[in-house]
Design an enzyme around this catalytic site. Structure first.
Site, short mmCIF file in Angstrom:
data_model
loop_
_atom_site.label_atom_id
_atom_site.label_comp_id
_atom_site.label_asym_id
_atom_site.label_seq_id
_atom_site.Cartn_x
_atom_site.Cartn_y
_atom_site.Cartn_z
N ARG A 144 40.82 21.07 20.49
CA ARG A 144 40.36 19.90 21.25
C ARG A 144 39.04 19.34 20.74
O ARG A 144 38.23 20.06 20.16
CB ARG A 144 40.12 20.32 22.70
CG ARG A 144 41.36 20.25 23.52
CD ARG A 144 41.09 20.68 24.94
NE ARG A 144 42.32 20.53 25.71
CZ ARG A 144 42.60 21.22 26.80
NH1 ARG A 144 41.75 22.10 27.27
NH2 ARG A 144 43.73 21.01 27.43
N ARG A 187 9.04 13.52 42.80
CA ARG A 187 8.64 12.34 42.03
C ARG A 187 8.16 11.34 43.07
O ARG A 187 8.97 10.79 43.81
CB ARG A 187 9.83 11.77 41.27
CG ARG A 187 10.48 12.76 40.29
CD ARG A 187 11.54 12.05 39.47
NE ARG A 187 12.51 12.96 38.89
CZ ARG A 187 12.35 13.59 37.73
NH1 ARG A 187 11.26 13.44 37.04
NH2 ARG A 187 13.31 14.39 37.27
N GLY A 224 5.54 16.62 33.42
CA GLY A 224 5.99 15.98 32.19
C GLY A 224 5.38 14.60 32.01
O GLY A 224 4.31 14.28 32.56
N ASP A 225 6.09 13.78 31.27
CA ASP A 225 5.63 12.44 30.91
C ASP A 225 5.17 11.63 32.14
O ASP A 225 4.08 11.06 32.14
CB ASP A 225 6.80 11.73 30.20
CG ASP A 225 6.42 10.39 29.65
OD1 ASP A 225 5.58 10.35 28.74
OD2 ASP A 225 6.97 9.39 30.13
N GLY A 226 5.99 11.62 33.20
CA GLY A 226 5.66 10.86 34.41
C GLY A 226 4.38 11.37 35.06
O GLY A 226 3.58 10.59 35.59
N ARG A 260 18.15 23.10 34.17
CA ARG A 260 16.78 23.12 34.72
C ARG A 260 16.44 24.44 35.42
O ARG A 260 15.27 24.71 35.70
CB ARG A 260 16.61 21.97 35.71
CG ARG A 260 16.36 20.64 35.07
CD ARG A 260 15.04 20.03 35.53
NE ARG A 260 15.03 19.73 36.93
CZ ARG A 260 15.27 18.53 37.44
NH1 ARG A 260 15.53 17.52 36.66
NH2 ARG A 260 15.22 18.33 38.73
N THR A 267 8.04 20.57 31.40
CA THR A 267 9.26 19.76 31.45
C THR A 267 10.28 20.35 30.48
O THR A 267 9.90 20.82 29.40
CB THR A 267 9.00 18.28 31.07
OG1 THR A 267 10.26 17.64 30.81
CG2 THR A 267 8.16 18.11 29.82
N ASP A 276 12.29 18.59 28.92
CA ASP A 276 12.61 17.54 27.94
C ASP A 276 11.87 17.67 26.60
O ASP A 276 12.28 17.05 25.62
CB ASP A 276 12.31 16.16 28.53
CG ASP A 276 13.31 15.76 29.60
OD1 ASP A 276 14.35 16.44 29.73
OD2 ASP A 276 13.04 14.78 30.32
N GLY A 312 10.35 16.62 37.38
CA GLY A 312 11.45 17.60 37.33
C GLY A 312 10.89 19.00 37.13
O GLY A 312 10.00 19.19 36.30
N ASP A 326 9.24 16.29 25.68
CA ASP A 326 8.87 14.96 25.18
C ASP A 326 7.39 14.64 25.43
O ASP A 326 7.05 13.56 25.90
CB ASP A 326 9.77 13.88 25.81
CG ASP A 326 9.71 13.88 27.32
OD1 ASP A 326 9.20 14.86 27.90
OD2 ASP A 326 10.16 12.90 27.93
N ARG A 345 16.92 12.01 29.80
CA ARG A 345 17.09 10.59 30.15
C ARG A 345 16.46 9.72 29.08
O ARG A 345 16.99 8.68 28.72
CB ARG A 345 16.44 10.36 31.51
CG ARG A 345 16.77 9.06 32.15
CD ARG A 345 16.38 9.03 33.60
NE ARG A 345 15.17 9.79 33.90
CZ ARG A 345 14.90 10.35 35.07
NH1 ARG A 345 15.76 10.25 36.06
NH2 ARG A 345 13.79 11.02 35.28
O1 F6P Z 1 12.66 15.24 33.29
C1 F6P Z 1 13.54 16.29 33.31
C2 F6P Z 1 14.93 15.85 33.66
O2 F6P Z 1 15.72 17.01 33.80
C3 F6P Z 1 15.59 14.88 32.68
O3 F6P Z 1 16.09 15.50 31.53
C4 F6P Z 1 16.64 14.27 33.55
O4 F6P Z 1 17.03 13.02 33.08
C5 F6P Z 1 15.96 14.15 34.87
O5 F6P Z 1 14.96 15.15 34.90
C6 F6P Z 1 16.85 14.29 36.07
O6 F6P Z 1 16.10 14.10 37.21
P1 F6P Z 1 16.62 14.36 38.69
O7 F6P Z 1 16.71 15.83 38.88
O8 F6P Z 1 15.57 13.73 39.54
O9 F6P Z 1 17.95 13.72 38.79
#
Ligand code: F6P
Length: 327
Positions: free
Chosen positions: A167, A76, A106-108, A260, A130, A132, A15, A134, A176
């Site tokens: 509300r 990806r 990021g992680d991936g 993002r 990233t 995230d 991402g 993370d 994710r």
């Molecule tokens: O890894 C970053 C991220 O924005 C996550 O927070 C999210 O779950 C995911 O990418 C969404 O990915 P895509 O844009 O491929 O739907």
């Protein structure tokens, strides 16, 4: 600084995150400053497989420090996860004479890198890119600050209208597998509840807290939920809230990909610039298979295999604070 490495490649993967362009700019200019040729690899590992590689000059990264997204594009790549894909990618690097790699992701991205470098030897240094947050080995990842500020701006606006109508709002933020955006934006916006994948969500306790707030005549109830929370996202949660409180006026809002994009904050631009510079310098000096990060204000390096999410636990004191500050 003189280096044995004369040609390096740079890619962004996974991402995109605001600040990736600032990191690319810093890396490209640091390489050229040190008489190292630098090649952009488009669309991450997929572009590496397909040989989508071009020479970058200092002027190619002019006027991008303030832009979101990534000029190198990103993807990806499923193919890179296969032996065949990795072999093709390595052959492309060899045919382009690339002797070192800068990986931003990021992680991936670091999981992919760990698998690739088990089989193929080429020096590589990574940067945490990233929203995230993370990854271990850095206090913050490039893009997190911008994403959280985007979420905060949106949640503040929602609170205005929530208050006007008395509300309950359930706001779903990205993450994710990680709850950092939810935790930080929720605390920054004074959310009544924050639900994240790192902690088990006990739905009856969430509902009891709403009940309690109703009895105390609290007019606004904001729940921030990470998209990857174990109970589910905003819609699943809203269904359960409606079942128990049919008369309660509730709405959901999924912030989605606006988190993002956008111009990176100053914090992200500085982080990205420092890390882009540090990563290329480290590669030239002979470091490999490490991710550059900033820990307690200082540049530090961590092996790819250790940078992954499992080693980046969410801070306990922030988790404990949620209930206290929401009374
Ligand atoms: O890894 C970053 C991220 O924005 C996550 O927070 C999210 O779950 C995911 O990418 C969404 O990915 P895509 O844009 O491929 O739907």
């Amino acid at each position: 600084m003189s280096s044995n490495i004369k040609k390096i490649g740079i890619l962004t993967s996974g991402g995109d995150s605001p600040g990736m362009n600032a990191a690319i700019r810093a890396a490209v200019r640091t390489a050229i400053y040190n008489d190292v040729e630098i090649y952009g690899i488009r669309r991450g590992y997929q572009g590496m497989i397909e040989g989508d590689i071009y020479r970058m000059e200092a002027k190619d990264v002019a006027n991008i420090i303030q832009r979101g997204g990534t000029v190198l594009k990103t993807a990806r790549s499923k193919e890179f996860m296969t032996d065949e894909g990795m072999k093709k990618a390595y052959e492309q690097l060899q045919s382009h004479g690339i002797e070192g790699l800068i990986l931003i992701g990021g992680d991936g991205t670091f999981r992919g890198a760990t698998a690739f470098f088990k089989q193929y030897t080429i020096p590589a240094v990574g940067l945490p890119g990233t929203i995230d947050n993370d990854l271990a080995g850095t206090d913050f990842t490039i893009g997190f600050d911008t994403a959280v500020n985007t979420a905060v701006e949106a949640i503040d606006k929602i609170r205005d209208t929530a208050e006007a109508h008395d509300r309950l709002f359930i706001i779903e933020v990205m993450g994710r597998d990680a709850g950092y955006i939810a935790l930080y934006s929720g605390i920054a916006c004074g959310a009544e509840d924050i639900l994240i994948p790192e902690t088990l969500t006990h739905i009856n306790e969430v509902l009891d807290r709403i009940d309690n707030d109703e009895r105390r005549k609290k007019t606004v109830h904001i729940i921030v939920v990470a998209e990857g929370d174990d109970f589910g996202g905003a819609e699943e949660l809203n269904k359960r809230v409606k079942e128990r409180f049919p008369l309660l006026d509730t709405r959901t809002c999924i912030l989605g990909h606006i988190q993002r994009g956008g111009s990176p904050t100053c914090a992200d631009r500085i982080l990205a610039s420092r890390l882009g510079h540090a990563a290329v310098t480290a590669l030239i000096e002979g470091q490999t298979l490490v991710m550059a990060g900033v820990v307690n204000g200082n540049i530090s390096f961590i092996p790819f295999a250790n940078a992954v999410k499992e080693n980046a636990p969410i801070s306990k004191d922030m988790l404990e604070m949620i209930r206290v500050l929401a009374i």
